[in-house]
Scaffold this motif. Structure first.
Motif, PDB file in Angstrom:
ATOM      1  N   ARG A  16      58.267  37.874  61.483  1.00  0.00           N
ATOM      2  CA  ARG A  16      57.067  37.205  60.993  1.00  0.00           C
ATOM      3  C   ARG A  16      56.027  38.161  60.418  1.00  0.00           C
ATOM      4  O   ARG A  16      55.318  37.819  59.475  1.00  0.00           O
ATOM      5  N   HIS A  17      55.917  39.383  60.963  1.00  0.00           N
ATOM      6  CA  HIS A  17      54.893  40.292  60.449  1.00  0.00           C
ATOM      7  C   HIS A  17      55.230  40.799  59.052  1.00  0.00           C
ATOM      8  O   HIS A  17      54.359  41.321  58.357  1.00  0.00           O
ATOM      9  N   ASN A  18      56.474  40.649  58.611  1.00  0.00           N
ATOM     10  CA  ASN A  18      56.851  41.136  57.284  1.00  0.00           C
ATOM     11  C   ASN A  18      56.256  40.302  56.155  1.00  0.00           C
ATOM     12  O   ASN A  18      56.097  40.790  55.036  1.00  0.00           O
ATOM     13  N   VAL A  19      55.932  39.037  56.415  1.00  0.00           N
ATOM     14  CA  VAL A  19      55.409  38.178  55.350  1.00  0.00           C
ATOM     15  C   VAL A  19      54.037  38.649  54.887  1.00  0.00           C
ATOM     16  O   VAL A  19      53.771  38.780  53.694  1.00  0.00           O
ATOM     17  N   GLY A  20      53.142  38.922  55.830  1.00  0.00           N
ATOM     18  CA  GLY A  20      51.820  39.408  55.460  1.00  0.00           C
ATOM     19  C   GLY A  20      51.884  40.743  54.748  1.00  0.00           C
ATOM     20  O   GLY A  20      51.143  40.991  53.786  1.00  0.00           O
ATOM     21  N   THR A  21      52.777  41.625  55.209  1.00  0.00           N
ATOM     22  CA  THR A  21      52.923  42.926  54.567  1.00  0.00           C
ATOM     23  C   THR A  21      53.483  42.778  53.160  1.00  0.00           C
ATOM     24  O   THR A  21      53.072  43.483  52.231  1.00  0.00           O
ATOM     25  N   LEU A  22      54.423  41.840  52.977  1.00  0.00           N
ATOM     26  CA  LEU A  22      54.934  41.561  51.633  1.00  0.00           C
ATOM     27  C   LEU A  22      53.821  41.046  50.726  1.00  0.00           C
ATOM     28  O   LEU A  22      53.744  41.402  49.548  1.00  0.00           O
ATOM     29  N   ALA A  23      52.943  40.205  51.285  1.00  0.00           N
ATOM     30  CA  ALA A  23      51.824  39.682  50.496  1.00  0.00           C
ATOM     31  C   ALA A  23      50.900  40.811  50.061  1.00  0.00           C
ATOM     32  O   ALA A  23      50.386  40.815  48.934  1.00  0.00           O
ATOM     33  N   ARG A  24      50.689  41.778  50.938  1.00  0.00           N
ATOM     34  CA  ARG A  24      49.831  42.916  50.589  1.00  0.00           C
ATOM     35  C   ARG A  24      50.433  43.709  49.428  1.00  0.00           C
ATOM     36  O   ARG A  24      49.732  44.110  48.496  1.00  0.00           O
ATOM     37  N   SER A  25      51.747  43.917  49.467  1.00  0.00           N
ATOM     38  CA  SER A  25      52.417  44.617  48.367  1.00  0.00           C
ATOM     39  C   SER A  25      52.363  43.798  47.083  1.00  0.00           C
ATOM     40  O   SER A  25      52.169  44.340  45.994  1.00  0.00           O
ATOM     41  N   ALA A  26      52.555  42.482  47.212  1.00  0.00           N
ATOM     42  CA  ALA A  26      52.514  41.613  46.034  1.00  0.00           C
ATOM     43  C   ALA A  26      51.157  41.699  45.348  1.00  0.00           C
ATOM     44  O   ALA A  26      51.062  41.738  44.115  1.00  0.00           O
ATOM     45  N   THR A  27      50.084  41.743  46.142  1.00  0.00           N
ATOM     46  CA  THR A  27      48.746  41.867  45.574  1.00  0.00           C
ATOM     47  C   THR A  27      48.567  43.216  44.883  1.00  0.00           C
ATOM     48  O   THR A  27      48.039  43.300  43.770  1.00  0.00           O
ATOM     49  N   PHE A  29      50.734  45.191  43.541  1.00  0.00           N
ATOM     50  CA  PHE A  29      51.576  45.465  42.381  1.00  0.00           C
ATOM     51  C   PHE A  29      51.592  44.328  41.363  1.00  0.00           C
ATOM     52  O   PHE A  29      52.489  44.236  40.531  1.00  0.00           O
ATOM     53  N   GLY A  30      50.570  43.457  41.410  1.00  0.00           N
ATOM     54  CA  GLY A  30      50.342  42.511  40.332  1.00  0.00           C
ATOM     55  C   GLY A  30      51.265  41.317  40.278  1.00  0.00           C
ATOM     56  O   GLY A  30      51.492  40.760  39.195  1.00  0.00           O
ATOM     57  N   VAL A  31      51.809  40.884  41.419  1.00  0.00           N
ATOM     58  CA  VAL A  31      52.687  39.711  41.440  1.00  0.00           C
ATOM     59  C   VAL A  31      51.891  38.457  41.082  1.00  0.00           C
ATOM     60  O   VAL A  31      50.777  38.250  41.572  1.00  0.00           O
ATOM     61  N   SER A  32      52.458  37.617  40.229  1.00  0.00           N
ATOM     62  CA  SER A  32      51.764  36.412  39.774  1.00  0.00           C
ATOM     63  C   SER A  32      51.740  35.321  40.837  1.00  0.00           C
ATOM     64  O   SER A  32      50.723  34.662  41.043  1.00  0.00           O
ATOM     65  N   GLU A  33      52.882  35.105  41.503  1.00  0.00           N
ATOM     66  CA  GLU A  33      52.962  34.067  42.528  1.00  0.00           C
ATOM     67  C   GLU A  33      53.965  34.474  43.597  1.00  0.00           C
ATOM     68  O   GLU A  33      54.953  35.158  43.311  1.00  0.00           O
ATOM     69  N   VAL A  34      53.701  34.022  44.821  1.00  0.00           N
ATOM     70  CA  VAL A  34      54.667  34.125  45.907  1.00  0.00           C
ATOM     71  C   VAL A  34      55.242  32.733  46.125  1.00  0.00           C
ATOM     72  O   VAL A  34      54.498  31.761  46.298  1.00  0.00           O
ATOM     73  N   ILE A  35      56.561  32.634  46.092  1.00  0.00           N
ATOM     74  CA  ILE A  35      57.235  31.344  46.205  1.00  0.00           C
ATOM     75  C   ILE A  35      57.828  31.210  47.603  1.00  0.00           C
ATOM     76  O   ILE A  35      58.645  32.034  48.022  1.00  0.00           O
ATOM     77  N   LEU A  36      57.388  30.189  48.322  1.00  0.00           N
ATOM     78  CA  LEU A  36      57.907  29.905  49.655  1.00  0.00           C
ATOM     79  C   LEU A  36      58.992  28.846  49.548  1.00  0.00           C
ATOM     80  O   LEU A  36      58.776  27.797  48.945  1.00  0.00           O
ATOM     81  N   VAL A  37      60.137  29.113  50.130  1.00  0.00           N
ATOM     82  CA  VAL A  37      61.224  28.132  50.171  1.00  0.00           C
ATOM     83  C   VAL A  37      61.447  27.762  51.630  1.00  0.00           C
ATOM     84  O   VAL A  37      61.770  28.607  52.455  1.00  0.00           O
ATOM     85  N   GLY A  38      61.257  26.483  51.953  1.00  0.00           N
ATOM     86  CA  GLY A  38      61.362  26.043  53.342  1.00  0.00           C
ATOM     87  C   GLY A  38      60.070  25.383  53.767  1.00  0.00           C
ATOM     88  O   GLY A  38      59.594  24.456  53.120  1.00  0.00           O
ATOM     89  N   ARG A  39      59.476  25.884  54.828  1.00  0.00           N
ATOM     90  CA  ARG A  39      58.226  25.320  55.321  1.00  0.00           C
ATOM     91  C   ARG A  39      57.033  25.820  54.517  1.00  0.00           C
ATOM     92  O   ARG A  39      57.072  26.891  53.916  1.00  0.00           O
ATOM     93  N   ARG A  40      55.954  25.034  54.533  1.00  0.00           N
ATOM     94  CA  ARG A  40      54.777  25.357  53.734  1.00  0.00           C
ATOM     95  C   ARG A  40      53.855  26.366  54.410  1.00  0.00           C
ATOM     96  O   ARG A  40      53.122  27.078  53.737  1.00  0.00           O
ATOM     97  N   ASP A  41      53.836  26.387  55.744  1.00  0.00           N
ATOM     98  CA  ASP A  41      52.917  27.278  56.440  1.00  0.00           C
ATOM     99  C   ASP A  41      53.535  28.659  56.580  1.00  0.00           C
ATOM    100  O   ASP A  41      54.748  28.814  56.586  1.00  0.00           O
ATOM    101  N   PHE A  42      52.687  29.681  56.663  1.00  0.00           N
ATOM    102  CA  PHE A  42      53.192  31.045  56.736  1.00  0.00           C
ATOM    103  C   PHE A  42      52.272  31.894  57.596  1.00  0.00           C
ATOM    104  O   PHE A  42      51.109  31.564  57.821  1.00  0.00           O
ATOM    105  N   ASN A  43      52.804  32.993  58.094  1.00  0.00           N
ATOM    106  CA  ASN A  43      52.066  33.915  58.947  1.00  0.00           C
ATOM    107  C   ASN A  43      51.575  35.080  58.096  1.00  0.00           C
ATOM    108  O   ASN A  43      52.376  35.769  57.472  1.00  0.00           O
ATOM    109  N   ALA A  44      50.263  35.293  58.067  1.00  0.00           N
ATOM    110  CA  ALA A  44      49.681  36.320  57.202  1.00  0.00           C
ATOM    111  C   ALA A  44      49.397  37.620  57.943  1.00  0.00           C
ATOM    112  O   ALA A  44      48.713  38.497  57.412  1.00  0.00           O
TER     113      ALA A  44
END
Length: 218
Positions: A16-27, A29-44
């Protein structure tokens, strides 16, 4: 950002802690969108507020996510050490690209591989580990794509990059909201494509793997 865009698809990440860290990298390095497949809620956890600067989009199935990306003329790149994968430092990109990362223990599943147009891997030069952590792999690949795409470097001040003003909060925290029209469209797509094997045929829209249960918060 420029002529090209990048996306990150989160589907089968177990820790679960990898999602927030991935979001930090996405921000970063200029990622346009993060696409969630499955449930809508996520751990930041680990994102340090970076999720406020990202656009999130939700799909029930890999099939629907693939269709969305193809409508935007976007390649889907699997990050995996596999036969035919190209070294990421060779920059084998041709257009806007979405990056799909494998599970920490098992890598990309066969269904995930099916939607990928090509694969990249990160060359290693030491002999002490078989692969990199999924978040570290994301850092490296997203940086290489940004270099290839010619993204403009963010302005620095002192020993930090300048952070933009935090956007106004919209919707429920750590939850990907959608319009009723979008939700209805996805439900229709699920019914029409129930035989394609990209999602659970039980008809339960909230079904997900145990790995996803470990990833997302209740």
């Amino acid at each position: 950002m420029g002529e090209y865009e990048s996306y990150v698809v989160i589907h089968n990440i177990a820790k679960r802690h990898n999602v927030g860290t991935l979001a930090r990298s996405a921000t970063a390095f200029g990622v346009s969108e993060v696409i969630l497949v499955g449930r809508r809620d996520f751990n930041a956890f680990g994102g340090h507020g970076s999720t406020s600067y990202l656009r999130f989009r939700h799909f029930h199935s890999l099939f629907d996510a693939r269709n969305f990306l193809k409508e935007r003329d976007c390649d889907i790149c699997g990050i995996e050490i596999t036969d035919g994968a190209m070294a990421v430092n060779q920059h084998p990109f041709q257009k806007s690209t979405s990056f799909l990362l494998g599970n920490e223990g098992t890598g990309l599943s066969p269904k995930e591989c099916e939607i990928c147009d090509f694969f990249v891997y990160i060359p290693q030069y030491g002999f002490g580990t078989a692969s990199l952590n999924v978040t570290v792999a994301a850092f490296i690949v997203l940086h290489h794509f940004g270099v290839w795409a010619g993204f403009s470097e963010r302005i620095r001040e002192g020993n930090k990059f300048i952070v933009a003003e935090r956007p106004a909060k919209q919707g429920k925290r750590n939850y990907c909201t959608e319009t009723e029209e979008c939700i209805a469209g996805e439900r229709k797509s699920r019914r029409e494509n129930a035989s394609n094997g990209f999602f659970d045929g039980s008809g339960n829209e909230d079904s997900c793997s145990n790995l996803l249960d470990a990833l997302f918060t209740e």
